[in-house]
Design a protein around this motif. Structure first.
Motif, short mmCIF file in Angstrom:
data_model
loop_
_atom_site.label_atom_id
_atom_site.label_comp_id
_atom_site.label_asym_id
_atom_site.label_seq_id
_atom_site.Cartn_x
_atom_site.Cartn_y
_atom_site.Cartn_z
N ALA A 39 0.85 -1.18 0.00
CA ALA A 39 0.00 0.00 0.00
C ALA A 39 0.89 1.24 0.00
N MET A 40 0.48 2.24 -0.74
CA MET A 40 1.29 3.45 -0.89
C MET A 40 0.46 4.68 -0.54
N SER A 41 1.13 5.68 -0.02
CA SER A 41 0.45 6.92 0.37
C SER A 41 1.23 8.14 -0.11
N TRP A 42 0.51 9.24 -0.19
CA TRP A 42 1.11 10.56 -0.33
C TRP A 42 0.80 11.35 0.93
N TYR A 43 1.82 12.00 1.47
CA TYR A 43 1.69 12.92 2.58
C TYR A 43 2.15 14.29 2.11
N ARG A 44 1.83 15.30 2.89
CA ARG A 44 2.36 16.63 2.61
C ARG A 44 2.65 17.36 3.91
N GLN A 45 3.59 18.29 3.82
CA GLN A 45 3.94 19.10 4.98
C GLN A 45 4.11 20.54 4.54
N GLU B 292 0.83 15.70 7.02
CA GLU B 292 -0.52 15.15 7.01
C GLU B 292 -0.71 14.18 5.86
N LEU B 293 -1.56 13.20 6.09
CA LEU B 293 -1.87 12.20 5.07
C LEU B 293 -2.81 12.81 4.03
N VAL B 294 -2.44 12.64 2.76
CA VAL B 294 -3.24 13.18 1.67
C VAL B 294 -4.09 12.08 1.02
N ALA B 295 -3.46 10.97 0.68
CA ALA B 295 -4.17 9.90 -0.02
C ALA B 295 -3.42 8.59 0.13
N THR B 296 -4.19 7.49 0.07
CA THR B 296 -3.63 6.14 0.15
C THR B 296 -4.28 5.26 -0.89
N ILE B 297 -3.49 4.36 -1.48
CA ILE B 297 -4.03 3.38 -2.40
C ILE B 297 -3.55 2.00 -1.95
N SER B 298 -4.47 1.05 -1.90
CA SER B 298 -4.12 -0.28 -1.41
C SER B 298 -3.32 -1.03 -2.47
N SER B 299 -2.81 -2.19 -2.06
CA SER B 299 -1.90 -2.92 -2.93
C SER B 299 -2.61 -3.72 -4.01
N ILE B 300 -3.57 -4.52 -3.62
CA ILE B 300 -4.13 -5.48 -4.56
C ILE B 300 -5.32 -4.93 -5.34
N ASN B 301 -6.31 -4.42 -4.66
CA ASN B 301 -7.53 -4.02 -5.35
C ASN B 301 -7.62 -2.52 -5.58
N GLY B 302 -6.59 -1.79 -5.23
CA GLY B 302 -6.54 -0.37 -5.57
C GLY B 302 -7.57 0.50 -4.88
N ILE B 303 -7.99 0.11 -3.69
CA ILE B 303 -8.92 0.95 -2.94
C ILE B 303 -8.22 2.24 -2.55
N ARG B 304 -8.93 3.37 -2.74
CA ARG B 304 -8.36 4.68 -2.49
C ARG B 304 -9.04 5.37 -1.31
N GLN B 305 -8.25 6.12 -0.56
CA GLN B 305 -8.79 6.95 0.52
C GLN B 305 -8.14 8.32 0.43
N TYR C 248 5.51 17.47 -0.81
CA TYR C 248 4.74 16.24 -0.92
C TYR C 248 5.69 15.04 -0.87
N TYR C 249 5.33 14.08 -0.03
CA TYR C 249 6.16 12.91 0.19
C TYR C 249 5.42 11.63 -0.20
N CYS C 250 6.15 10.73 -0.80
CA CYS C 250 5.66 9.39 -1.09
C CYS C 250 6.03 8.49 0.10
N TYR C 251 5.14 7.55 0.45
CA TYR C 251 5.36 6.71 1.63
C TYR C 251 4.90 5.29 1.35
N CYS C 252 5.77 4.35 1.64
CA CYS C 252 5.44 2.93 1.54
C CYS C 252 4.98 2.46 2.92
N ARG C 253 3.74 2.11 3.04
CA ARG C 253 3.16 1.84 4.35
C ARG C 253 3.73 0.57 4.98
N GLY C 254 3.98 -0.45 4.18
CA GLY C 254 4.45 -1.70 4.76
C GLY C 254 5.88 -1.66 5.27
N LEU C 255 6.69 -0.76 4.67
CA LEU C 255 8.11 -0.71 5.01
C LEU C 255 8.48 0.57 5.75
N TYR C 256 7.49 1.43 6.01
CA TYR C 256 7.73 2.69 6.73
C TYR C 256 8.84 3.50 6.05
#
Length: 113
Positions: free
Chosen positions: A32-38, A45-58, A93-101
């Motif tokens: 799962a991958m996210s974008w944050y911004r400061q 702050e968290l901007v958006a997240t997309i899951s790994s397999i089914n691409g669910i977005r928040q 804006y920062y890219c973030y890998c949720r599983g690997l911090y």
């Protein structure tokens, strides 16, 4: 693990930008991958997240309807399409890998006339 953002810059209010984050060193498609911004003087702050397999977005409420997160697993890349940009979107804006911090180095977006 390496995350390299690109696509930031100066844009006028109402304009658009697309950020990219190229990933390497891990199994991107399973992460799962996210974008944050400061913004200056504010917490990250968290901007958006997309899951790994089914691409669910928040999305954060502040960007819903204007920003779209997407991913291309064949290219190991996650994107953030930003439309109708506002001055309050100015931030690094920062890219973030949720599983690997893991974080990228960030890319600056400035929205100003």
């Amino acid at each position: 693990v390496q995350l390299v953002e690109s696509g930031g810059g100066l844009v006028q209010p109402g304009g658009s930008l697309r950020l990219s984050c190229a990933a390497s060193g891990f199994t991107f498609s399973r992460s799962a991958m996210s974008w944050y911004r400061q913004a200056p003087g504010k917490e990250r702050e968290l901007v958006a997240t997309i899951s790994s397999i089914n691409g669910i977005r928040q999305y954060a409420d502040s960007v819903k309807g204007r920003f779209t997160i997407s991913r291309d697993n064949a290219k190991n890349t996650v994107y953030l399409q930003m439309n109708n940009l506002k001055p309050e979107d100015t931030a690094v804006y920062y890219c973030y890998c949720r599983g690997l911090y893991a974080w990228g180095q960030g890319t600056l977006v400035t929205v100003s006339s």
